[in-house]
Each structure stands twice: as structure tokens, then as C-alpha cells.
Design an enzyme around this catalytic site. Sequence first.
Site, PDB file in Angstrom:
ATOM      1  N   CYS A 117       1.374  -0.349   3.938  1.00  0.00           N
ATOM      2  CA  CYS A 117       0.977   0.099   5.155  1.00  0.00           C
ATOM      3  C   CYS A 117      -0.596  -0.140   5.354  1.00  0.00           C
ATOM      4  O   CYS A 117      -1.022  -0.600   6.814  1.00  0.00           O
ATOM      5  CB  CYS A 117       1.374   1.804   5.217  1.00  0.00           C
ATOM      6  SG  CYS A 117       0.905   2.463   3.823  1.00  0.00           S
ATOM      7  N   HIS A 149      -3.248   6.209   9.214  1.00  0.00           N
ATOM      8  CA  HIS A 149      -4.152   5.744   8.276  1.00  0.00           C
ATOM      9  C   HIS A 149      -5.619   5.204   8.995  1.00  0.00           C
ATOM     10  O   HIS A 149      -5.275   4.451  10.092  1.00  0.00           O
ATOM     11  CB  HIS A 149      -3.930   4.376   7.354  1.00  0.00           C
ATOM     12  CG  HIS A 149      -2.868   4.770   6.356  1.00  0.00           C
ATOM     13  ND1 HIS A 149      -2.404   6.078   6.025  1.00  0.00           N
ATOM     14  CD2 HIS A 149      -1.967   4.254   5.353  1.00  0.00           C
ATOM     15  CE1 HIS A 149      -1.622   6.376   5.016  1.00  0.00           C
ATOM     16  NE2 HIS A 149      -1.295   5.118   4.745  1.00  0.00           N
TER      17      HIS A 149
END
Length: 332
Positions: A126, A234
Site C-alpha cells: 500500500c 497512509h
Amino acid sequence: MKVAIVGATGMVGEVMLKVLTERKFPYSEILLVASERSKGKELEVGGQKVAVIGLEEAVSKRPELAIFSAGGDTSLKWAPIFEEVGTTVIDNSSAWRMDPGKKLIVPEINATELTRKDKIIANPNCSTIQLVMVLAPLHKKYKMKRVVVSTYQSVSGTGVKAVKQLENEMAGIEGEMAYPYPINRNALPHCDVFMENGYTKEEMKLAREPQKILNDTSFAITATAVRIPTSGGHSEAVNVSFENDFDLEEIRTLLNTAPGVVVQDNPDTNTYPMPVYAHNKDDVFVGRIRRDETQAKTLNMWIVADNLRKGAATNAIQIAEYLYEHDLLGSS
Ligand code: A2P
């Protein structure tokens, strides 16, 4: 087309079901697969209730496509078994990413590498996906030499247990721990396991995966990955040195025209990317674009994306869409 979602009951699995429905992915039958303990549990997909089945039953149904997000061990064991019955596997774990025989794909960057022969296709980490989405157009134009990245990663990247740990801590409940320390009001410089060189596995994924995706080892990346108590996405503070000099406005234009990238950058209006804003979106957001005043031809920026969507489910489904649209599923 028969499609299996392996890890359907997990954090990424849940988002996959949502994204498949939203994007109207053309499946005729969907197989929801999880561990033995979830067998029979019903999940909703596109308004219909579907019962969870086990891996063996899913293999016996010979789906054309299986998207895995059930951890590396499950992928290592079961992806080849699906491959044997003619299924194309898109795998979200780190099991196959650095295997020289498997492709590591971010569709906006390198989907054109895919052929009918690719039966196990790896979805990058990710943190890697959001980083390369921004680096790829810049590398093409200015040629990167070195990247220093520090991540601020959401607990959702660890899975259901970690989200529960944060919720419990916020509510003052003692419960199971996903991390070795409390995560609420904390920052853990520890994502995934430590390696012999003192880096974590997450930091080494960030160092290596972009070179494979961009098919170029001429640049180097060093990373510090930190887990923080956010859940929407994130964030990454990124410093990039280039061979060639750049103009900041040109960089903003270049990034704004890159598919899947959105520039949010205006200090006058406090405009910059944030996890609360990126949450539930498929784009990668970039802002705080500025020159590193301590070093020539060097840029600082801040990149945010929803790690469960573009960082995992959406990227995997975009790969599936590419395979379908280019008639690359099925036996070679
Ligand atoms: P289950 O819910 O039955 O444990 P997360 O990373 O969010 O914790 O999710 C992990 C996903 O992978 C879940 O859907 C989980 O199913 C699934 N999973 C874990 N281990 C296995 C296994 N051995 N076989 C199949 N699915 C598994």
C-alpha cells in the site's frame, strides 16, 4: 465470469466487495472465501447475501479470476493451486511481489506489461502504490536519483485486530493487542517485522518495489515506516533528488495531469492532503510541494491515499479490469 475473493471477511476484502460493486465489475458469480472459521457466514455484495466458503470448495468451482488478500502464507500455498485449475490470481500479499517470474503492477504505470501468460500477478504494498503513483511521472521527466521517505501509516493497514486495538484503547477497554505497544496517542517506528539489516520489512518493500514497478534500478530509496493512530489512509513525507532541475509550477501541472493523482497544494488556504480527506477515495493526493532549500534539484512533498482503496482493493480491481478489457484472462 466467476470471481473469487479470498480473504473476503478481512479489512481489504470488505473494501474489495464495495469497490467491485461501485465499479460494476462484470462478474456472473462471486465466491466469497475465508478461513474455516468463517465458513457459512453471510456477507452482502451488491445487495445480495452470499455465504462464505472455504478454499478447497472455491478451487473446485474453477473461477476465471481470484483476488487474494488473506496473508502471505495463504497466497504462497493456494495461488499455485488456483493457477493449476486455470484461474488468474491477483495477489495483495507480499508473497510473490519480488519473485522475478511475477509482475508487480500499478495499472496507471505498467499494466501494458501484462500478458495472457501471467497467472499470478502481484499487487504492490500500500505505501509503495501511493509513492510510485507520484514518482512515476516525475521520474519520466526529471530522472530520480535518490528518494527519502518517511511514512505515517494507518492502523487499517495492519488489519481488523489493529483497528480493534485502537478502538479499545480509545474507549479505555483492555483487549487483544495487534502491536507490541499501545497505538493510541503513540507513534511506532515499526511496520511489519524487523530484518537483519535493522530496517523493517515494510521499509524494504518501499525501497525495492518501486524499482521493479518502474523497471529501473538507477535510483535508490531509503525509508522509515511509522504506524500512527489514524484510520483513513497512509501519509508520506517524501524528499526526491533528480538528475535534472525542475520548475515547481511544471511539477504541479505534471502531477495534476497524471491519471489517478490529484494536487492539493495551497498554503494560503491551508490546502494539503490529509487521511480524513483521502478516506474512501481512489485517488492519490499530493501537496506541500516545495524545493528542498538545502540541496540542488531536490523536491519535498506530502503524499496521502486511502491504503485500503488505491493502496489495496482498487489497485487490484483495476488490474482485474485491465485483464478483462484486454482479454487476458483464461488459459494461454
Ligand atoms: P477469517 O475472517 O475467516 O479469519 P485481515 O487482514 O483484515 O485480518 O483479514 C484477513 C483475511 O484473510 C480474512 O478474510 C481471513 O479470514 C482470511 N484468512 C486468514 N487466514 C486464512 C486462511 N488460512 N485461509 C483462508 N482465509 C484466511
